[in-house]
Design a protein around this motif. Structure first.
Motif, PDB file in Angstrom:
ATOM      1  N   PRO A  61     -13.233  17.226 -23.222  1.00  0.00           N
ATOM      2  CA  PRO A  61     -13.607  18.102 -24.331  1.00  0.00           C
ATOM      3  C   PRO A  61     -15.086  17.958 -24.699  1.00  0.00           C
ATOM      4  N   GLU A  62     -15.565  16.720 -24.673  1.00  0.00           N
ATOM      5  CA  GLU A  62     -16.950  16.448 -25.064  1.00  0.00           C
ATOM      6  C   GLU A  62     -17.949  17.092 -24.102  1.00  0.00           C
TER       7      GLU A  62
ATOM      8  N   SER B 196     -17.386  19.167 -21.278  1.00  0.00           N
ATOM      9  CA  SER B 196     -17.234  20.564 -20.857  1.00  0.00           C
ATOM     10  C   SER B 196     -17.836  21.494 -21.910  1.00  0.00           C
ATOM     11  N   THR B 197     -17.948  21.021 -23.137  1.00  0.00           N
ATOM     12  CA  THR B 197     -18.600  21.815 -24.190  1.00  0.00           C
ATOM     13  C   THR B 197     -20.121  21.716 -24.076  1.00  0.00           C
TER      14      THR B 197
ATOM     15  N   PRO C 206     -16.320  25.953 -23.238  1.00  0.00           N
ATOM     16  CA  PRO C 206     -15.737  24.821 -22.516  1.00  0.00           C
ATOM     17  C   PRO C 206     -14.464  25.200 -21.782  1.00  0.00           C
TER      18      PRO C 206
ATOM     19  N   ASN D   3     -12.122  23.076 -21.087  1.00  0.00           N
ATOM     20  CA  ASN D   3     -11.087  22.351 -21.812  1.00  0.00           C
ATOM     21  C   ASN D   3     -10.989  22.916 -23.230  1.00  0.00           C
TER      22      ASN D   3
ATOM     23  N   GLY E 180     -12.341  21.318 -26.325  1.00  0.00           N
ATOM     24  CA  GLY E 180     -13.776  21.356 -26.587  1.00  0.00           C
ATOM     25  C   GLY E 180     -14.120  22.188 -27.811  1.00  0.00           C
TER      26      GLY E 180
ATOM     27  N   THR F  85     -14.774  20.169 -31.046  1.00  0.00           N
ATOM     28  CA  THR F  85     -15.831  19.157 -31.089  1.00  0.00           C
ATOM     29  C   THR F  85     -16.986  19.520 -32.018  1.00  0.00           C
TER      30      THR F  85
END
Length: 496
Positions: free
Chosen positions: A400-401, A403-404, A413, A415, A418, A421
């Motif tokens: 998440p972190e 891919s954003t 993202p 995911n 993301g 976040t």
């Protein structure tokens, strides 16, 4: 969500998995999505941003131990000179973070331009010198999956679940029932309009056309009232811009090239000449040949040719990415004299809205982006794939972190988590209209995930448009001709 994700990753064990077992070791657990897709809207996207914390190093360490020692080779299209500084910053930060999380994994990384990547990959496969991992544009993977170059790969193999990704995105990495990659970033477009042009033409300046029938009516009204094109139709042959703007209209009317718009597409049923497809083609014909409310140069236009008339206040509406606002701002900054005054006014009146619906309320957009894939060992330089190192890299990239952060300037993202976040919140606060294009994602439809899709989308669909718009064929004849060609290439006989 952080705690839940951690449990999920821990539950997937740290065992070394061979390539042959990559699919069979997948968990059968089912996890609910952390976001409510039924609520997806610009307001909802903003409301969930910045509500969860994630730790990629810790979470991926539960899939592959952080002290694992190995190596991985990787090709992708990274930031180049023309990209904004933030893209370079995030790319550099990613590799620093990955090496900090996995100090004993050596990486051999090549950033290759978008236009060169596919050809270079094809050549490397023929010489058994390909990288272990590659990230390709969303339709690139199916060609290589069909030829047997890619390993099966699904979310569970690297610590995630199908619920962590858009359903449309997962379709783009599924060929003949087998998943062979993961989505890394997803993108969709929106309807852009000039509020002043709308007001001057007697239209509601605060709202885009609700339906594609409205687009036809609005385009005609703008042309009749102001003498300028209402809608930026593009129909250039052998150009990706054309299907990216016409297929959403076709899908909304209930049509399609094949059955790609169905919930469970088979890619075997030809729909390019069904009633919905013909209705969409008729609407384009009405604007171009009857109302003459779109650019006369539409037959040779790409989206690039729409930018000059739009910034000059001579075009009412068009379809494009969030980056179009930045492009218009850039054009306005370079204008001089009276042109600058006009350009500044256009930028101030630039609006983004959801793409219109069809007569039955269906809204659709092309689902774009990129996917990450694992190459079979026999085609990789040295004949080996370090599967644990591969899993660590893909888990980290699709976290998440990251891919954003890696999708910062113009995409979303891969995911879904993301969107929760802090990075997503910062992007929404700094990239104007990102929330609108992001909110189109649930309506995203991938082009048919078959090796023949580029030929269908870039050649057959534009040719169909040209045949109808020029009067070379009637709408019915053009659609039926396209159907014959699509059926031929799906049957393996060659359609053109």
């Amino acid at each position: 969500m952080h705690t839940k994700t951690g449990r999920r990753l821990l539950g997937l064990s740290m065992a070394v998995l061979s390539a042959a077992t990559m699919l069979t070791t997948a968990t059968t657990a089912s996890y609910a999505q952390s976001v409510d897709l039924s609520k997806w809207s610009p307001e909802y996207v903003k409301s969930i941003a910045g509500t969860k914390k994630f730790d990629a190093a810790k979470d991926c360490g539960a899939v592959v131990p952080n002290d694992y020692a190995g190596s991985v080779s990787y090709w992708y299209t990274g930031p180049f000179e023309a990209d904004p500084e933030i893209a370079h910053v995030q790319d550099k930060a990613f590799w620093e973070a990955f090496h900090a999380a996995y100090p004993n994994i050596k990486t051999d990384v090549q950033s290759i331009t978008y236009n060169e990547l596919l050809d270079k990959f094809r050549t490397s496969l023929l010489g058994n010198s390909a990288p272990a991992v590659i990230r390709l544009q969303i339709l690139g993977g199916v060609e290589f999956a069909a030829k047997g170059y890619l390993q099966p790969l699904k979310p569970e193999d690297v610590g995630y679940t199908a619920a962590d990704f858009w359903p449309g995105a997962l379709k783009s990495v599924t060929y003949e029932g087998v998943s062979y990659g993961l989505p890394t970033n997803n993108e969709t477009m929106a309807m852009i309009w000039n509020a002043k042009v709308f007001k001057d033409a007697g239209l509601d300046p605060d709202n885009p056309p609700a339906t594609w029938d409205d687009v036809v009516a609005y385009s005609k009204q703008i042309h009749e009232k102001l003498g300028i094109p209402g809608y930026g139709l593009v129909a250039k042959q052998n150009a990706g811009n054309t299907p990216f703007r016409f297929m959403p209209q076709m899908w909304a009317y209930g049509g399609g090239a094949l059955d790609e718009a169905a919930a469970e597409p088979t890619y075997k049923t030809v729909e390019i000449n069904n009633a919905g497809s013909k209705a969409a083609l008729q609407a384009a014909y009405q604007m171009y040949a009857v109302d003459k409310s779109v650019p006369t140069s539409a037959l040779t236009n790409t989206q690039g040719e729409n930018q000059a008339p739009f910034i000059a206040g001579k075009l009412g509406m068009m379809i494009a990415h969030p980056a179009e606002y930045a492009k218009m701002t850039d054009l306005a900054s370079k204008a001089t004299g009276s042109d600058k005054a006009v350009a500044d006014e256009v930028v101030a009146n630039m609006r983004y809205g959801l793409l219109p619906t069809g007569p039955d309320g269906k809204r659709a957009v092309v689902f774009g982006g990129s996917n990450i894939h694992v190459v079979k060992p026999e085609f990789v330089q040295g004949g080996k794939v370090d599967e644990q190192a591969v899993k660590a890299l893909i888990c980290f990239w699709d976290s998440p972190e990251w891919s954003t952060k890696l999708a910062w300037v113009g995409s979303n993202p891969g995911n879904i988590n993301g969107f929760l976040t802090d990075a997503m919140k910062e992007r929404l606060d700094t990239i104007k209209f990102l929330d609108v294009t992001t909110s189109m994602l649930p309506n995203g439809i991938p082009f048919p995930v078959i090796p023949q899709a580029p030929e269908i989308m870039n050649i057959i669909v534009p040719d169909m448009l040209q045949n109808a718009l020029t009067g070379n064929m009637t709408v019915d004849q053009a659609a039926d001709d396209a159907a014959t060609k699509v059926q031929a290439i799906v049957d393996g006989g060659g359609g053109i």
